[in-house]
Every structure is written in C-alpha cells, then in structure tokens.
Design an enzyme around this catalytic site. Structure first.
Site, mmCIF file in Angstrom:
data_model
loop_
_atom_site.group_PDB
_atom_site.id
_atom_site.type_symbol
_atom_site.label_atom_id
_atom_site.label_comp_id
_atom_site.label_asym_id
_atom_site.label_seq_id
_atom_site.Cartn_x
_atom_site.Cartn_y
_atom_site.Cartn_z
ATOM 1 N N TRP A 152 0.861 -1.210 0.000
ATOM 2 C CA TRP A 152 0.000 0.000 0.000
ATOM 3 C C TRP A 152 0.883 1.241 0.000
ATOM 4 C CZ3 TRP A 152 -1.464 -3.599 4.091
ATOM 5 C CH2 TRP A 152 -2.441 -4.491 3.694
ATOM 6 N N GLU A 357 -2.626 6.966 6.785
ATOM 7 C CA GLU A 357 -1.932 7.783 7.810
ATOM 8 C C GLU A 357 -2.563 7.654 9.193
ATOM 9 O OE1 GLU A 357 -0.596 11.694 6.575
ATOM 10 O OE2 GLU A 357 -0.648 11.011 4.504
HETATM 11 N N1 COS Z 1 6.031 11.902 18.157
HETATM 12 C C1 COS Z 1 7.214 11.562 18.738
HETATM 13 N N2 COS Z 1 7.379 10.415 19.424
HETATM 14 C C2 COS Z 1 6.327 9.578 19.534
HETATM 15 C C3 COS Z 1 5.066 9.879 18.949
HETATM 16 C C4 COS Z 1 4.951 11.099 18.237
HETATM 17 N N3 COS Z 1 3.799 11.445 17.673
HETATM 18 N N4 COS Z 1 4.198 8.875 19.233
HETATM 19 C C5 COS Z 1 4.874 7.982 19.967
HETATM 20 N N5 COS Z 1 6.158 8.409 20.134
HETATM 21 C C6 COS Z 1 7.201 7.741 20.922
HETATM 22 C C7 COS Z 1 6.692 7.444 22.316
HETATM 23 O O1 COS Z 1 6.906 8.548 23.175
HETATM 24 C C8 COS Z 1 7.497 6.241 22.708
HETATM 25 O O2 COS Z 1 8.817 6.660 23.072
HETATM 26 P P1 COS Z 1 9.404 6.337 24.548
HETATM 27 O O3 COS Z 1 9.340 4.837 24.662
HETATM 28 O O4 COS Z 1 10.775 6.907 24.491
HETATM 29 O O5 COS Z 1 8.469 7.035 25.496
HETATM 30 C C9 COS Z 1 7.669 5.477 21.392
HETATM 31 O O6 COS Z 1 7.495 6.453 20.354
HETATM 32 C C10 COS Z 1 6.657 4.349 21.255
HETATM 33 O O7 COS Z 1 5.344 4.904 21.359
HETATM 34 P P2 COS Z 1 4.055 4.030 21.746
HETATM 35 O O8 COS Z 1 4.381 3.188 22.945
HETATM 36 O O9 COS Z 1 2.887 4.961 21.842
HETATM 37 O O10 COS Z 1 3.931 3.054 20.482
HETATM 38 P P3 COS Z 1 2.832 1.980 20.071
HETATM 39 O O11 COS Z 1 3.509 0.833 19.469
HETATM 40 O O12 COS Z 1 1.878 1.739 21.190
HETATM 41 O O13 COS Z 1 2.092 2.692 18.821
HETATM 42 C C11 COS Z 1 0.380 3.934 17.685
HETATM 43 C C12 COS Z 1 1.297 3.746 18.904
HETATM 44 C C13 COS Z 1 -0.716 2.908 17.520
HETATM 45 C C14 COS Z 1 -0.228 5.302 17.964
HETATM 46 C C15 COS Z 1 1.244 3.997 16.383
HETATM 47 O O14 COS Z 1 1.741 2.738 16.044
HETATM 48 C C16 COS Z 1 0.479 4.561 15.192
HETATM 49 O O15 COS Z 1 0.314 5.782 15.055
HETATM 50 N N6 COS Z 1 -0.011 3.672 14.284
HETATM 51 C C17 COS Z 1 -0.623 4.080 13.027
HETATM 52 C C18 COS Z 1 0.426 4.264 12.016
HETATM 53 C C19 COS Z 1 -0.079 4.751 10.727
HETATM 54 O O16 COS Z 1 -0.436 5.908 10.620
HETATM 55 N N7 COS Z 1 -0.092 3.863 9.726
HETATM 56 C C20 COS Z 1 -0.472 4.227 8.401
HETATM 57 C C21 COS Z 1 0.732 4.051 7.538
HETATM 58 S S1 COS Z 1 1.360 5.506 6.889
HETATM 59 S S2 COS Z 1 0.181 5.817 5.340
#
Ligand code: COS
Length: 373
Positions: A152, A357
């Site tokens: 994708w 996204e």
């Molecule tokens: N900016 C900077 N750092 C970030 C962040 C952001 N927006 N979001 C998370 N982080 C950091 C966290 O602070 C954490 O760091 P520390 O361990 O040092 O505290 C680390 O990254 C991991 O974050 P988290 O534990 O929240 O990760 P998860 O695996 O639980 O994932 C979600 C969180 C589900 C929110 C994430 O995987 C996500 O956004 N998924 C969707 C992705 C997406 O948009 N996919 C489409 C593809 S692109 S078209």
C-alpha cells in the site's frame, strides 16, 4: 468561487491569506479530474506544482500553508492533492531529521517536482501497528542491507526516492530506523500495482539485498519510529485539510443543486429536511476546520508535538467529509450515483482518508491515551 471567509479566523497571518487566494486561483484554473491515468496525472501535477513554486512550503513545513494548499487542491482534484501530499510525506523525515547533505540531495528535486517522493512504512502485517515492522536493515561495514516487503505504498512505480522504515534491532518500536532509498537501487522492485476505488498510484515494493550507504540513515539508528510519528503528526493535520477541501466542494455543489432542482413545484432548498441537511453539513465543516487550523497553528507556533491536536483534526475532518459526501449524494438523488458527477467522485475520493496515515480508530486510540494519560 469557494467561500474563503474562514481566512479571517485568527489562525492566519496576512501571508497565509494572500497565499490562499493564489493557490485557490491556480488550482481552479489548473486542476481538473480528467482521462489521464493516475500515474500520468500525479507525475504531471508534481512538476506543475513545482514550477509554480507551490512545493516550497515543504522545505520549512509551515503547516498552515500546507493545509491551505491541500484544501484548495482537493477542492478541485483528488490527484492534485495527492501529488502534493506525497511530495511532503516523501521528504518530511529528511526536512525534519535529515543532515544538510540529505536535505541538499533530496529536497531540491522534491520541491522542483522533478523527483517524486514516497513514504514506505506499511507492511501487510504492520499498518496500524508500526512497531511490528518486519523489514530489516542490517549494518554491513559502511552500508546497510535492506530485505523485506512494503505494501500500500503510494507512488510505488513512479517515485524517484523512497523513505523506507526498517528494523535495525529486534526491540519493537525502538528497533526501527529510517533510510532514503533511491528507486533505481539494485534489488528494489515493484511486485504489484494496486487498484483502488478512487484511483491513485499504489503498489507493493520488494527489497532483496538492497544495499545503501550508511549515509542514507535518517537521524540515528533506532529513531525510525519517532521519525515516522513526528512526520505523521504534521501530515495527519493536513489530511484533515484535504478532507475539508472535498467536503467544501461537495457542499458547494449541493447548494447549487438544491437551489435549481424543483420538487413538488418548489426548489429542493425550500424544504426543511433539505435545510436540516445543509445546516449540518455547513456546521460540521466549520467545526472540522477549527480543529484542523488549531492543530496547524499550534505546530507553526513552535509546539514540539501536536499528536493530540492532529489526531482530533484528522479523525473529525475525515469523518465529516464522509458524512458531507454522503449527504451530497443523497440530495443529488439519481444524479448522485451517476459516474461523471462531481459528488459521485468525491464520495469515492474521501473513503481512503479515514484509513491512510492512521485509521480513525488509531486516532481515537491516540486521543484517548492523551486524555487518559
Ligand atoms: N512523536 C514523537 N514520538 C512519539 C510519537 C509522536 N507522535 N508517538 C509515539 N512516540 C514515541 C513514544 O513517546 C514512545 O517513546 P518512549 O518509549 O521513548 O516514550 C515510542 O514512540 C513508542 O510509542 P508508543 O508506545 O505509543 O507506540 P505503540 O507501538 O503503542 O504505537 C500507535 C502507537 C498505535 C499510535 C502507532 O503505532 C500509530 O500511530 N499507528 C498508526 C500508524 C499509521 O499511521 N499507519 C499508516 C501508515 S502511513 S500511510
């Protein structure tokens, strides 16, 4: 002429107002859904946007300017918006975290529209759960060797450069790294082109022993997850802006239609159920716009993160666009489901926005985590 009265809101500077007029005029004159393939249209739009100077905002990432651009382009043609958005997503990791050398070699081509960008994050088993990324990048002397599959991926097949997220160590989110990979690197191939309900260039990439210099690493090893999330924070707000563009166009088309169409001897617009629908469409669009421009303004003022604001903006605006497009089709009746009608096209164009996204459900997770702590 679209209603631009929201430009008087306090989120904007005089420069933004002048820019909105310029991109509005330009996109009205240049962007039309036509018979070109999605691949030809996106490549042509990237070049045209570049030579008109509309990709410059991708160097500085002024989020309000990017949002105004997406809104104006989406109002006129989904593929114009898409071409612009992908130049941004395919370069923002370098704009935000790259070295001067990486910026020099990627950004000039992106901003001129001569290099087409792409953001290779998703995998079959790692779309929403980015930390599950399986593609690997193994350090080998002065190089990294990338192996795996991405799917994708927008612009697969026409991109000149991909930003690729791959695993450099086993430890979940902290084991991911980001790389700039030129499309002509040996071992990188497109294994499938994917057709979608609203055509846009999309495909699957295969990496087999793809060797890139260590200088292709963006930020440091293990920074990939944060780079992806910080990039998405900026671009999620702008997806909301694209949704606004589609929704405003659907509303404008509907207003024209309900004034002209007669039913039971009266204009459709005089019926109270029509008025209720129009009132809800207009109010929900303004509410979504407030969230989108609040997020953009917050980032432009220097906020380090806009994770919560961007998630609210994307979720609300994309769901609003779906609602507005659906109401528009309903008020157009038989014409609304007829191929060639603008509202029929918008109905299909807005669907993917609630998925890419970060799906609506992911935005809800992000918001809930932020609210609940
Ligand atoms: N900016 C900077 N750092 C970030 C962040 C952001 N927006 N979001 C998370 N982080 C950091 C966290 O602070 C954490 O760091 P520390 O361990 O040092 O505290 C680390 O990254 C991991 O974050 P988290 O534990 O929240 O990760 P998860 O695996 O639980 O994932 C979600 C969180 C589900 C929110 C994430 O995987 C996500 O956004 N998924 C969707 C992705 C997406 O948009 N996919 C489409 C593809 S692109 S078209």
């Amino acid at each position: 002429m679209p209603d631009r009265s929201y430009l008087s809101w306090p989120f904007f500077e005089a420069d933004h107002r002048a820019f909105a007029e310029r991109i509005g005029e330009w996109s009205g004159a240049h962007c039309r859904a036509d018979e070109r393939s999605e691949y030809e249209a996106v490549a042509a739009y990237a070049r045209e946007l570049g030579s008109a100077g509309f990709l410059e905002s991708l160097r500085t990432l002024d989020v309000r300017t990017i949002c105004l651009t997406r809104e104006a382009l989406a109002y006129n043609d989904a593929l114009a918006d898409f071409a612009f958005a992908m130049q941004g997503l395919g370069s923002a990791p370098v704009s935000l975290f790259g070295t001067d050398g990486q910026r020099a070699s990627l950004l000039d081509g992106i901003v001129a529209g001569t290099t087409i960008g792409a953001f290779a994050l998703s995998e079959r088993e790692a779309g929403s759960d980015v930390a599950a990324t399986a593609t690997t990048a193994r350090r080998d002397g002065g190089t990294y060797v990338i192996d795996g599959e991405k799917t994708w991926i927008s612009n697969a097949g026409i991109a000149g450069s991909y930003i690729v997220f791959a695993r450099t160590s086993p430890d979940g989110a902290k084991g991911l790294s980001a790389f700039v990979v030129p499309a002509n690197t040996a071992g990188l191939s497109i294994t499938k082109q994917i057709e979608t309900i609203s055509p846009h260039p999309l495909g699957t990439l295969r990496f087999e022993n793809v060797v890139v210099p260590a200088a292709s690493l963006i930020g440091g090893e293990g920074q990939g997850f944060k780079i992806a999330m910080a990039t998405l924070d900026v671009f999620r707000a702008t997806v909301g802006a694209a949704a606004l563009g589609f929704a405003r166009r659907a509303l404008d088309e509907t207003i024209r239609h309900v004034r002209e169409r007669k039913l039971f001897g009266e204009p459709l617009a005089s019926m109270q159920l029509t008025q209720a629908a129009i009132a809800e469409m207009a109010t929900r669009i303004d509410a979504a716009a407030l969230l989108v421009y609040r997020a953009a303004w917050t980032k432009d003022r220097g906020a380090e993160r806009i994770t919560r604001e961007a998630a609210m903006a994307k979720w609300n605006a994309t769901e609003t666009a779906a609602y507005v497009a659906d109401r528009a089709v309903q008020l157009f009746g038989g014409r609304g489901v007829t191929r060639g009608e603008i509202v029929e096209r918008i109905y299909r164009d807005v669907r993917a926005l609630r998925i890419y996204e970060g799906a609506s459900e992911i935005q809800q997770v992000v918001i809930a985590r932020s609210v609940l702590g």
